[in-house]
Design a protein around this motif. Structure first.
Motif, PDB file in Angstrom:
ATOM      1  N   GLY A   1       0.954  -0.835   0.398  1.00 12.67           N
ATOM      2  CA  GLY A   1      -0.099  -0.380   0.365  1.00 12.67           C
ATOM      3  C   GLY A   1       0.993   1.304  -0.387  1.00 12.67           C
ATOM      4  N   CYS A   2       0.088   2.368  -0.181  1.00 13.53           N
ATOM      5  CA  CYS A   2       0.836   3.785  -0.076  1.00 13.53           C
ATOM      6  C   CYS A   2       1.796   4.147   1.357  1.00 13.53           C
ATOM      7  N   SER A   3       1.062   3.756   2.079  1.00 17.48           N
ATOM      8  CA  SER A   3       1.373   3.897   3.696  1.00 17.48           C
ATOM      9  C   SER A   3       2.553   3.035   4.006  1.00 17.48           C
ATOM     10  N   GLY A   4       2.327   1.616   3.194  1.00 15.00           N
ATOM     11  CA  GLY A   4       3.509   0.565   3.999  1.00 15.00           C
ATOM     12  C   GLY A   4       3.039  -0.402   4.070  1.00 15.00           C
ATOM     13  N   LEU A   5       1.526  -0.464   5.246  1.00 16.43           N
ATOM     14  CA  LEU A   5       1.201  -1.510   5.957  1.00 16.43           C
ATOM     15  C   LEU A   5      -0.177  -1.996   4.818  1.00 16.43           C
ATOM     16  N   ILE A   6      -1.203  -3.019   4.635  1.00 21.89           N
ATOM     17  CA  ILE A   6      -2.395  -3.071   4.241  1.00 21.89           C
ATOM     18  C   ILE A   6      -3.108  -4.332   5.386  1.00 21.89           C
ATOM     19  N   TYR A   7      -3.955  -4.290   5.459  1.00 23.91           N
ATOM     20  CA  TYR A   7      -4.858  -4.843   5.873  1.00 23.91           C
ATOM     21  C   TYR A   7      -5.068  -5.648   4.774  1.00 23.91           C
ATOM     22  N   GLN A   8      -5.311  -7.686   5.421  1.00 22.11           N
ATOM     23  CA  GLN A   8      -5.823  -8.776   5.009  1.00 22.11           C
ATOM     24  C   GLN A   8      -7.056  -9.908   5.093  1.00 22.11           C
ATOM     25  N   LEU A   9      -7.969  -9.604   5.222  1.00 27.03           N
ATOM     26  CA  LEU A   9      -9.242  -9.996   6.060  1.00 27.03           C
ATOM     27  C   LEU A   9      -9.950 -11.231   4.697  1.00 27.03           C
ATOM     28  N   TYR A  10     -10.311 -12.200   4.654  1.00 29.29           N
ATOM     29  CA  TYR A  10     -10.925 -13.513   4.698  1.00 29.29           C
ATOM     30  C   TYR A  10     -10.103 -14.404   5.433  1.00 29.29           C
ATOM     31  N   PHE A  11     -11.199 -15.805   4.241  1.00 26.90           N
ATOM     32  CA  PHE A  11     -11.818 -16.474   5.455  1.00 26.90           C
ATOM     33  C   PHE A  11     -10.715 -17.471   5.055  1.00 26.90           C
ATOM     34  N   ASP A  12     -10.230 -18.682   6.409  1.00 27.27           N
ATOM     35  CA  ASP A  12      -9.458 -19.747   6.479  1.00 27.27           C
ATOM     36  C   ASP A  12      -9.867 -20.689   6.623  1.00 27.27           C
ATOM     37  N   GLU A  13      -9.611 -21.806   6.724  1.00 27.42           N
ATOM     38  CA  GLU A  13     -10.307 -23.236   6.828  1.00 27.42           C
ATOM     39  C   GLU A  13      -8.698 -23.719   8.112  1.00 27.42           C
ATOM     40  N   ARG A  14      -7.046 -23.147   8.034  1.00 29.89           N
ATOM     41  CA  ARG A  14      -6.017 -23.253   8.543  1.00 29.89           C
ATOM     42  C   ARG A  14      -6.137 -22.779  10.000  1.00 29.89           C
ATOM     43  N   THR A  15      -4.994 -23.252  10.495  1.00 33.59           N
ATOM     44  CA  THR A  15      -4.531 -22.439  12.249  1.00 33.59           C
ATOM     45  C   THR A  15      -3.533 -23.017  11.943  1.00 33.59           C
ATOM     46  N   LEU A  16      -2.665 -22.341  11.599  1.00 32.67           N
ATOM     47  CA  LEU A  16      -1.173 -21.923  11.103  1.00 32.67           C
ATOM     48  C   LEU A  16      -0.435 -22.124  13.315  1.00 32.67           C
ATOM     49  N   ASP A  17       1.300 -22.834  12.931  1.00 31.26           N
ATOM     50  CA  ASP A  17       1.723 -22.959  14.577  1.00 31.26           C
ATOM     51  C   ASP A  17       1.856 -21.484  14.474  1.00 31.26           C
ATOM     52  N   GLY A  18       1.903 -20.782  16.196  1.00 31.64           N
ATOM     53  CA  GLY A  18       1.591 -19.677  16.511  1.00 31.64           C
ATOM     54  C   GLY A  18       0.627 -18.804  15.960  1.00 31.64           C
ATOM     55  N   ASP A  19      -0.301 -18.944  15.673  1.00 31.37           N
ATOM     56  CA  ASP A  19      -1.363 -18.248  14.919  1.00 31.37           C
ATOM     57  C   ASP A  19      -2.292 -18.121  16.345  1.00 31.37           C
ATOM     58  N   ALA A  20      -2.971 -16.924  16.913  1.00 27.72           N
ATOM     59  CA  ALA A  20      -3.840 -16.211  17.890  1.00 27.72           C
ATOM     60  C   ALA A  20      -4.917 -16.298  17.405  1.00 27.72           C
ATOM     61  N   VAL A  21      -5.916 -17.176  18.138  1.00 33.17           N
ATOM     62  CA  VAL A  21      -7.125 -17.532  17.819  1.00 33.17           C
ATOM     63  C   VAL A  21      -7.928 -17.304  19.274  1.00 33.17           C
ATOM     64  N   VAL A  22      -9.297 -16.297  19.000  1.00 31.03           N
ATOM     65  CA  VAL A  22     -10.247 -16.164  19.716  1.00 31.03           C
ATOM     66  C   VAL A  22     -11.409 -16.261  18.638  1.00 31.03           C
ATOM     67  N   GLU A  23     -12.484 -17.219  19.806  1.00 29.30           N
ATOM     68  CA  GLU A  23     -13.782 -17.450  19.527  1.00 29.30           C
ATOM     69  C   GLU A  23     -14.990 -16.730  20.062  1.00 29.30           C
ATOM     70  N   PHE A  24     -15.485 -15.993  18.897  1.00 32.62           N
ATOM     71  CA  PHE A  24     -16.592 -15.005  19.592  1.00 32.62           C
ATOM     72  C   PHE A  24     -17.535 -15.635  19.574  1.00 32.62           C
ATOM     73  N   GLY A  25     -17.909 -17.013  19.981  1.00 31.95           N
ATOM     74  CA  GLY A  25     -19.548 -17.840  19.587  1.00 31.95           C
ATOM     75  C   GLY A  25     -19.875 -18.462  18.524  1.00 31.95           C
ATOM     76  N   GLU A  26     -20.953 -19.686  18.734  1.00 29.22           N
ATOM     77  CA  GLU A  26     -21.490 -19.805  17.579  1.00 29.22           C
ATOM     78  C   GLU A  26     -20.799 -20.046  16.561  1.00 29.22           C
ATOM     79  N   GLY A  27     -19.576 -20.297  17.077  1.00 37.22           N
ATOM     80  CA  GLY A  27     -19.286 -20.899  15.792  1.00 37.22           C
ATOM     81  C   GLY A  27     -17.881 -19.693  14.711  1.00 37.22           C
ATOM     82  N   VAL A  28     -17.679 -18.276  15.388  1.00 36.92           N
ATOM     83  CA  VAL A  28     -17.115 -17.075  14.802  1.00 36.92           C
ATOM     84  C   VAL A  28     -15.764 -17.498  15.643  1.00 36.92           C
ATOM     85  N   GLY A  29     -14.399 -17.201  15.125  1.00 31.68           N
ATOM     86  CA  GLY A  29     -13.747 -17.419  14.997  1.00 31.68           C
ATOM     87  C   GLY A  29     -12.595 -16.424  14.497  1.00 31.68           C
ATOM     88  N   VAL A  30     -11.951 -15.515  15.036  1.00 33.51           N
ATOM     89  CA  VAL A  30     -10.747 -14.593  14.399  1.00 33.51           C
ATOM     90  C   VAL A  30      -9.913 -14.625  15.001  1.00 33.51           C
TER      91      VAL A  30
END
Length: 127
Positions: free
Chosen positions: A54-83
């Motif tokens: 991006g033009c300021s140096g960093l960009i956000y990536q927001l997408y669905f993923d079925e994987r959880t990789l080593d070192g990932d931080a996961v929070v469940e927000f109820g009813e099957g919604v995880g970030v």
């Protein structure tokens, strides 16, 4: 009884945000559920990442993923919604909130990030 219920709610909320410190509004959680239902999938999580670009140096990536990789931080927000956040993105996003707007002016996910010192005119990147 009311004090106990309030105490339990606060404890649950604190527990759900200790993994990475990113919040999810009810509107965003509802939209995530809706999108997963449209896909017919319940094994997906919403992944938020910070990448160079991006033009300021960093960009956000927001997408669905079925994987959880080593070192990932996961929070469940109820009813099957995880970030999910990768470990490199966590410091850039601590305290950020993911929201979903559906108005005439704007439709889509937004990220309110208190760590962003500035952004570009297009609003897609930050520093």
């Amino acid at each position: 009884m009311t004090d106990t219920a309030t105490s339990t709610e606060l404890t649950t909320e604190a527990t759900s945000t200790t993994a990475h410190g990113v919040g999810l509004t009810d509107a965003a959680a509802d939209k995530v559920r809706s999108l997963m239902a449209q896909e017919g999938r319940d094994d997906l999580k919403l992944r938020l990442a910070v990448q160079p670009g991006g033009c300021s140096g960093l960009i956000y990536q927001l997408y669905f993923d079925e994987r959880t990789l080593d070192g990932d931080a996961v929070v469940e927000f109820g009813e099957g919604v995880g970030v999910v956040l990768d470990k490199m993105s966590v410091p850039y996003l601590d305290g950020a909130t993911i929201d979903f707007e559906d108005t005439i002016q704007k439709q889509g996910f937004t990220i309110d990030n208190p760590n962003a010192q500035g952004s570009c005119a297009c609003g897609d990147s930050f520093h």
